[in-house]
Design an enzyme around this catalytic site. Sequence first.
Site, PDB file in Angstrom:
ATOM      1  N   CYS A   1       0.834  -1.196   0.000  1.00  0.00           N
ATOM      2  CA  CYS A   1       0.000   0.000   0.000  1.00  0.00           C
ATOM      3  C   CYS A   1       0.874   1.253   0.000  1.00  0.00           C
ATOM      4  CB  CYS A   1      -0.896  -0.032   1.247  1.00  0.00           C
ATOM      5  SG  CYS A   1      -1.635   1.534   1.687  1.00  0.00           S
ATOM      6  N   GLU A   2       0.615   2.144  -0.934  1.00  0.00           N
ATOM      7  CA  GLU A   2       1.436   3.358  -1.010  1.00  0.00           C
ATOM      8  C   GLU A   2       1.129   4.350   0.101  1.00  0.00           C
ATOM      9  OE1 GLU A   2      -0.871   6.291  -4.131  1.00  0.00           O
ATOM     10  OE2 GLU A   2       0.472   4.801  -4.967  1.00  0.00           O
ATOM     11  N   HIS A   3       0.014   4.177   0.782  1.00  0.00           N
ATOM     12  CA  HIS A   3      -0.345   5.122   1.842  1.00  0.00           C
ATOM     13  C   HIS A   3       0.324   4.806   3.177  1.00  0.00           C
ATOM     14  CE1 HIS A   3      -4.165   5.537  -0.748  1.00  0.00           C
ATOM     15  NE2 HIS A   3      -3.299   6.476  -1.073  1.00  0.00           N
ATOM     16  N   HIS A   4       0.531   3.519   3.468  1.00  0.00           N
ATOM     17  CA  HIS A   4       1.085   3.133   4.770  1.00  0.00           C
ATOM     18  C   HIS A   4       2.316   2.241   4.655  1.00  0.00           C
ATOM     19  CE1 HIS A   4      -3.268   3.909   5.402  1.00  0.00           C
ATOM     20  NE2 HIS A   4      -2.777   4.643   6.379  1.00  0.00           N
TER      21      HIS A   4
ATOM     22  N   GLN B   1      -5.062  -0.670  -4.872  1.00  0.00           N
ATOM     23  CA  GLN B   1      -5.684  -1.778  -5.589  1.00  0.00           C
ATOM     24  C   GLN B   1      -6.411  -1.310  -6.841  1.00  0.00           C
ATOM     25  OE1 GLN B   1      -7.775  -4.635  -3.148  1.00  0.00           O
ATOM     26  NE2 GLN B   1      -9.189  -5.104  -4.809  1.00  0.00           N
TER      27      GLN B   1
ATOM     28  N   HIS C   1      -6.155  -5.932   2.927  1.00  0.00           N
ATOM     29  CA  HIS C   1      -5.204  -4.855   3.181  1.00  0.00           C
ATOM     30  C   HIS C   1      -4.823  -4.818   4.661  1.00  0.00           C
ATOM     31  CE1 HIS C   1      -5.864  -2.741  -0.777  1.00  0.00           C
ATOM     32  NE2 HIS C   1      -6.848  -3.637  -0.766  1.00  0.00           N
TER      33      HIS C   1
ATOM     34  N   CYS D   1      -3.264  -2.542   6.082  1.00  0.00           N
ATOM     35  CA  CYS D   1      -3.464  -1.193   6.612  1.00  0.00           C
ATOM     36  C   CYS D   1      -4.857  -1.043   7.216  1.00  0.00           C
ATOM     37  CB  CYS D   1      -3.213  -0.130   5.542  1.00  0.00           C
ATOM     38  SG  CYS D   1      -4.242  -0.279   4.083  1.00  0.00           S
TER      39      CYS D   1
END
Length: 194
Positions: free
Chosen positions: A85-88, A126, A154, A156
Amino acid sequence: MGRTTEHDEKLVEEIASHYEAILRLIGEDPDREGLLKTPVRAAKALLDITSGYRQDPLAVARQAVFEHDGSQMVIVKDIEFYSTCEHHILPFFGKISIGYIPDGKIIGLSKLARIVDNFARRLQVQERLTSQICHLLDRAMPTKGVIVACEGEHLCMKMRGVEKQDSSTVTYDYCGDFANDSSLRDEFMRLISR
């Protein structure tokens, strides 16, 4: 990662120095026995799980495109994937099913799995992963349409934040005849749910 080059070794060394600094920042001692090799191992792991940045998925796809007279739907289902995941910067994983209708050409089946890996081994969401696979296949060879279904879990959402253990995310993308004909989408969904 395959064959190690001098550039790779320098990259591992530089990333490892950052991991060592992070360990210190969170209150750990990177010099204790259990963590002595962790920065280097983590650097190598990071390079492995982001190896998609160093590959060309279109070139991979075009390595195995063959003549074919048929025009019925081809499906490869339940291709497992692991992404980040690019956010976390936490893992997400699941299965992807791909369908396409040939238009004079077909692609080697293993290339579909390689394309999934190429896009999954990047910092991702995703929704983008699903779309990238769909539209790359549409560019790689002549088709009458492509459809991609992805179901992912996920970490996250499971191990931090809302901590919803049983949640999963489903995404779809399609083009060509699949965009114009809902009965084709229905057939694909029926076939992959068997």
